[in-house]
Design a protein around this motif. Sequence first.
Motif, mmCIF file in Angstrom:
data_model
loop_
_atom_site.group_PDB
_atom_site.id
_atom_site.type_symbol
_atom_site.label_atom_id
_atom_site.label_comp_id
_atom_site.label_asym_id
_atom_site.label_seq_id
_atom_site.Cartn_x
_atom_site.Cartn_y
_atom_site.Cartn_z
ATOM 1 N N LYS A 149 10.698 -2.861 -0.992
ATOM 2 C CA LYS A 149 9.280 -3.168 -1.249
ATOM 3 C C LYS A 149 9.151 -3.994 -2.516
ATOM 4 C CE LYS A 149 5.880 -1.582 1.259
ATOM 5 N NZ LYS A 149 6.279 -0.665 2.336
ATOM 6 N N ASN A 152 10.117 -7.447 -1.995
ATOM 7 C CA ASN A 152 9.475 -8.015 -0.808
ATOM 8 C C ASN A 152 10.458 -8.357 0.318
ATOM 9 O OD1 ASN A 152 7.247 -8.764 0.667
ATOM 10 N ND2 ASN A 152 7.291 -10.889 -0.044
ATOM 11 N N LEU A 154 12.141 -6.893 4.006
ATOM 12 C CA LEU A 154 11.950 -5.939 5.110
ATOM 13 C C LEU A 154 13.104 -4.934 5.122
ATOM 14 C CD1 LEU A 154 11.066 -8.303 8.099
ATOM 15 C CD2 LEU A 154 9.531 -6.590 7.099
ATOM 16 N N ASP A 176 10.371 -0.455 7.348
ATOM 17 C CA ASP A 176 9.710 -1.324 8.329
ATOM 18 C C ASP A 176 10.148 -1.078 9.761
ATOM 19 O OD1 ASP A 176 7.908 -2.944 6.687
ATOM 20 O OD2 ASP A 176 9.771 -3.414 5.642
ATOM 21 N N GLU A 199 3.448 -1.968 10.467
ATOM 22 C CA GLU A 199 2.465 -3.045 10.628
ATOM 23 C C GLU A 199 3.009 -4.356 10.047
ATOM 24 O OE1 GLU A 199 -0.737 -0.772 8.671
ATOM 25 O OE2 GLU A 199 -1.937 -1.135 10.485
ATOM 26 N N LYS A 200 3.718 -4.217 8.901
ATOM 27 C CA LYS A 200 4.271 -5.412 8.263
ATOM 28 C C LYS A 200 5.335 -6.067 9.151
ATOM 29 C CE LYS A 200 6.731 -6.866 4.152
ATOM 30 N NZ LYS A 200 7.668 -6.272 3.178
ATOM 31 N N GLN A 203 3.646 -8.053 11.718
ATOM 32 C CA GLN A 203 3.099 -9.294 11.139
ATOM 33 C C GLN A 203 4.184 -10.349 10.942
ATOM 34 O OE1 GLN A 203 1.210 -8.154 7.474
ATOM 35 N NE2 GLN A 203 -0.476 -7.164 8.571
#
Length: 379
Positions: A149, A152, A154, A176, A199-200, A203
């Motif tokens: 996180k 940034n 996954l 993720d 959700e990420k 996306q």
Amino acid sequence: MIPGPIEFEPDVLQAMSMATTSHVAPDFIEVFGNSLELMREVWKAPKGQPFIVAGTGTLAMDMAITNLIEPADNVLVISSGYFGKRFQDILSRYGANTTILEAPVGEVVPIEDIEKALKNKPYKALTMTHVDTSTGVLIDPKPIAKLAKKYNVLSILDGVCSVAGETLQQEEWGIDVVLTASQKAVGVPPGLALLMASEKAIQVWQNRKTPVCNYYADWSNWLPIMKAYEARKPSYFGTPAVNLVVALETSLKIICNEGIDKRVKRHQKLASAFRKAIAALHLEILPKSNNIAANTLTAVFYPKGIDGTALRSKIASSNVIIAGGLLSEIKNDYFRIGHMGSVSVNDLLAVLGALERALIELEYPIANGESLQVFLQEL
Ligand SMILES: *Cc1c(COP(=O)(O)O)cnc(C)c1O
């Protein structure tokens, strides 16, 4: 007692034998939709997107990579054994640039090394293996997901030997993708790939620049199907493994009725007593310490001077089936015992009894009943 396929609950096996219905029969739509909902409970991912697809755990790994990774993406592979390295193979096939951090046998990659790597280069994703079934090593995914996180990146967790057996809080930990296969701790005969995407992750997949270059595993094909089943509507892309899905719902209900936290505690309690019993026989386990030893299986070195094949065949003659080694460097030096799913005290007593008898027949110096006593005392 091998680490998958495991022993299955009678109700699960009975569910397998039901007359096969249409994949759009109202009853089956309900079973599929309910299974998706129950997965969120087991994964502890209330906002996650579950996928149930016919295939094995390797397909679930393939699906995570092919949907989230594009050619030339940088991916950090954190490996504690055979299955960690499988991610690198899959990633290379899809044209990713991989950097692998490999733990020495029986150890985990130190968190400092992971942070150093993440600082060094921008990565799109990292992969990790919750329990590497080749070594019986358990990692703590929580701090790794936190680092992911922070940078940034996954995070993709292979939970094939952990989901429903080890502590997991996908959403709270911010992972993720968590994936598994039916035949391990989830307790359903082999044939289903199970995956939960954040959700990420969805996306990132939606914003890809290149098409997914695997037709069967493409979420474009499967996401509408999962959404339709959850909305209790008929749909079709590829015929689902109808009987396996019925068995999956049965097993997920058994898991949720026991309670996922209680179930994990049962695994921890049995595994910890089992490791003490193994130690009482002066046998050594692969993981360097108990706090990185899996609760779903135990990997044990053969004692010096004992022939592994002879030991395993003597154990088999007591009707206890255990697994040999898997990690190529030390394949002939150790054996593995699975203890996940419906595993009970009695199952492990049978294993210890068979192990002791085999060792005594091979003139390994132990007293009859030594490990059984320790096991029962620990419980
Ligand atoms: C079993 C296993 C796999 C592979 O699953 P298959 O269903 O055999 O394809 C991947 N990762 C881990 C940790 C496993 O235990």
